[in-house]
Design a protein around this motif. Structure first.
Motif, PDB file in Angstrom:
ATOM      1  N   UNK A   1      -9.622   0.804   0.083  1.00  0.00           N
ATOM      2  CA  UNK A   1      -8.788   1.959  -0.254  1.00  0.00           C
ATOM      3  C   UNK A   1      -7.885   1.734  -1.466  1.00  0.00           C
ATOM      4  N   UNK A   2      -7.444   0.501  -1.686  1.00  0.00           N
ATOM      5  CA  UNK A   2      -6.591   0.250  -2.851  1.00  0.00           C
ATOM      6  C   UNK A   2      -7.358   0.537  -4.136  1.00  0.00           C
ATOM      7  N   UNK A   3      -8.600   0.063  -4.192  1.00  0.00           N
ATOM      8  CA  UNK A   3      -9.423   0.316  -5.378  1.00  0.00           C
ATOM      9  C   UNK A   3      -9.785   1.801  -5.482  1.00  0.00           C
ATOM     10  N   UNK A   4     -10.023   2.439  -4.347  1.00  0.00           N
ATOM     11  CA  UNK A   4     -10.344   3.870  -4.372  1.00  0.00           C
ATOM     12  C   UNK A   4      -9.161   4.681  -4.899  1.00  0.00           C
ATOM     13  N   UNK A   5      -7.942   4.312  -4.468  1.00  0.00           N
ATOM     14  CA  UNK A   5      -6.761   5.024  -4.954  1.00  0.00           C
ATOM     15  C   UNK A   5      -6.602   4.864  -6.461  1.00  0.00           C
ATOM     16  N   UNK A   6      -6.837   3.660  -6.957  1.00  0.00           N
ATOM     17  CA  UNK A   6      -6.742   3.431  -8.400  1.00  0.00           C
ATOM     18  C   UNK A   6      -7.820   4.222  -9.138  1.00  0.00           C
ATOM     19  N   UNK A   7      -9.032   4.196  -8.609  1.00  0.00           N
ATOM     20  CA  UNK A   7     -10.129   4.934  -9.240  1.00  0.00           C
ATOM     21  C   UNK A   7      -9.829   6.430  -9.255  1.00  0.00           C
ATOM     22  N   UNK A   8      -9.356   6.950  -8.134  1.00  0.00           N
ATOM     23  CA  UNK A   8      -9.054   8.380  -8.059  1.00  0.00           C
ATOM     24  C   UNK A   8      -7.913   8.758  -9.010  1.00  0.00           C
ATOM     25  N   UNK A   9      -6.932   7.864  -9.145  1.00  0.00           N
ATOM     26  CA  UNK A   9      -5.832   8.130 -10.077  1.00  0.00           C
ATOM     27  C   UNK A   9      -6.367   8.289 -11.491  1.00  0.00           C
ATOM     28  N   UNK A  10      -7.193   7.348 -11.933  1.00  0.00           N
ATOM     29  CA  UNK A  10      -7.689   7.425 -13.312  1.00  0.00           C
ATOM     30  C   UNK A  10      -8.696   8.562 -13.479  1.00  0.00           C
TER      31      UNK A  10
ATOM     32  N   UNK B   1       0.827  -1.203   0.000  1.00  0.00           N
ATOM     33  CA  UNK B   1       0.000   0.000   0.000  1.00  0.00           C
ATOM     34  C   UNK B   1       0.867   1.260   0.000  1.00  0.00           C
ATOM     35  N   UNK B   2       1.939   1.245   0.794  1.00  0.00           N
ATOM     36  CA  UNK B   2       2.829   2.410   0.855  1.00  0.00           C
ATOM     37  C   UNK B   2       3.534   2.625  -0.478  1.00  0.00           C
ATOM     38  N   UNK B   3       3.903   1.544  -1.130  1.00  0.00           N
ATOM     39  CA  UNK B   3       4.548   1.640  -2.447  1.00  0.00           C
ATOM     40  C   UNK B   3       3.578   2.261  -3.459  1.00  0.00           C
ATOM     41  N   UNK B   4       2.343   1.767  -3.448  1.00  0.00           N
ATOM     42  CA  UNK B   4       1.327   2.316  -4.342  1.00  0.00           C
ATOM     43  C   UNK B   4       1.064   3.786  -4.067  1.00  0.00           C
ATOM     44  N   UNK B   5       0.991   4.152  -2.786  1.00  0.00           N
ATOM     45  CA  UNK B   5       0.702   5.539  -2.422  1.00  0.00           C
ATOM     46  C   UNK B   5       1.840   6.477  -2.809  1.00  0.00           C
ATOM     47  N   UNK B   6       3.081   5.990  -2.676  1.00  0.00           N
ATOM     48  CA  UNK B   6       4.231   6.809  -3.063  1.00  0.00           C
ATOM     49  C   UNK B   6       4.220   7.091  -4.559  1.00  0.00           C
ATOM     50  N   UNK B   7       3.905   6.057  -5.342  1.00  0.00           N
ATOM     51  CA  UNK B   7       3.813   6.228  -6.795  1.00  0.00           C
ATOM     52  C   UNK B   7       2.615   7.105  -7.163  1.00  0.00           C
ATOM     53  N   UNK B   8       1.515   6.927  -6.435  1.00  0.00           N
ATOM     54  CA  UNK B   8       0.320   7.746  -6.674  1.00  0.00           C
ATOM     55  C   UNK B   8       0.659   9.227  -6.524  1.00  0.00           C
ATOM     56  N   UNK B   9       1.388   9.567  -5.468  1.00  0.00           N
ATOM     57  CA  UNK B   9       1.733  10.969  -5.223  1.00  0.00           C
ATOM     58  C   UNK B   9       2.588  11.534  -6.362  1.00  0.00           C
ATOM     59  N   UNK B  10       3.475  10.704  -6.908  1.00  0.00           N
ATOM     60  CA  UNK B  10       4.305  11.170  -8.024  1.00  0.00           C
ATOM     61  C   UNK B  10       3.473  11.402  -9.280  1.00  0.00           C
ATOM     62  N   UNK B  11       2.495  10.528  -9.490  1.00  0.00           N
ATOM     63  CA  UNK B  11       1.703  10.566 -10.721  1.00  0.00           C
ATOM     64  C   UNK B  11       0.517  11.525 -10.655  1.00  0.00           C
ATOM     65  N   UNK B  12       0.242  12.056  -9.460  1.00  0.00           N
ATOM     66  CA  UNK B  12      -0.920  12.933  -9.290  1.00  0.00           C
ATOM     67  C   UNK B  12      -0.531  14.225  -8.579  1.00  0.00           C
TER      68      UNK B  12
END
Length: 227
Positions: free
Chosen positions: A84-93, A38-49
């Motif tokens: 939350x994992x699915x929510x993070x992916x949805x919010x990213x897209x 989850x932390x890895x995904x969130x770190x990448x999310x912050x870079x991409x958003x």
């Protein structure tokens, strides 16, 4: 083997490159660690958003996105009751769709200005001159950009619906869960409306009906959740 204390130390590292190197090392040793995935995904999310949607995306954005999707997908498999994992992916897209829609709008504006510039000035006492036909290459580019935008919306829709499947099974959702649930439904209303309008544009009656039905369903759901 990493203890939670060691994980928390890695998460606190300020050097982004070193932090990512350490996290990736931890995942190679234990890919089933939810907290690290989850932390890895969130770190990448912050870079991409980035907060400013006009800010350029980081170098290697496509590769980073693939890693982020893999991390959140794995996290969702490890803890299937956590939405939350699915929510993070949805919010990213959903965020990505804003950029894609801006590209469509820019193309449409360019085409309007191009046609306006190529239209002869009106002559008094004569019928108004008709604008020229749009450049086929410009039309094709617009269609391509629209297809990209709508494809991204479909990805967001899929992940929001997956998160709903989890929220709906919660017996006692927290205040934050309820807020995220409403946000997911609100975005699903907007997405289905956009895809319905695209179907109307393309004269696709089956898709128009499908997305119209879904839009109405989520409008009713939002009303229920807001009581």
């Amino acid at each position: 083997y990493y203890t939670y204390k060691e994980e928390d130390f890695v998460f606190s590292i300020e050097d982004k490159a070193e932090k990512m190197r350490r996290i990736e090392g931890m995942l190679k040793k234990n890919p089933n660690n939810f907290k690290v995935q989850a932390a890895y995904g969130e770190t990448l999310f912050d870079e991409l958003n980035p907060r400013d949607s006009d800010s350029p995306l980081p170098e290697g954005a496509a590769e980073k996105e693939a890693k982020m999707v893999a991390a959140f997908t794995k996290a969702a498999e490890i803890e299937p009751s956590n939405p939350l994992s699915y929510m993070n992916l949805a919010n990213h897209f959903m965020n990505q769709s804003i950029r894609a829609n801006n590209a469509v709008a820019a193309q449409q504006k360019m085409m309007r200005e191009k046609l306006k510039a190529a239209t002869p000035e009106p002559v008094k006492g004569k019928p108004a001159p008709k604008p020229p036909t749009a450049d086929p290459a410009d039309v094709e580019k617009r269609k391509q950009l629209q297809a990209v935008y709508e494809g991204i919306l479909v990805k967001a829709l899929d992940y929001y619906e997956k998160s709903l499947g989890i929220y709906e099974k919660m017996s006692t959702p927290s205040t934050m869960d309820k807020q995220n649930w409403r946000n997911a439904v609100s975005n699903l209303i907007d997405i289905n409306k956009e895809l319905k309008n695209a179907a109307i544009r393309d004269k696709n009656a089956a898709d128009e009906k499908k997305f119209d039905t879904a839009e109405k369903k989520y409008i009713a759901m939002y009303a229920t959740l807001s009581k």
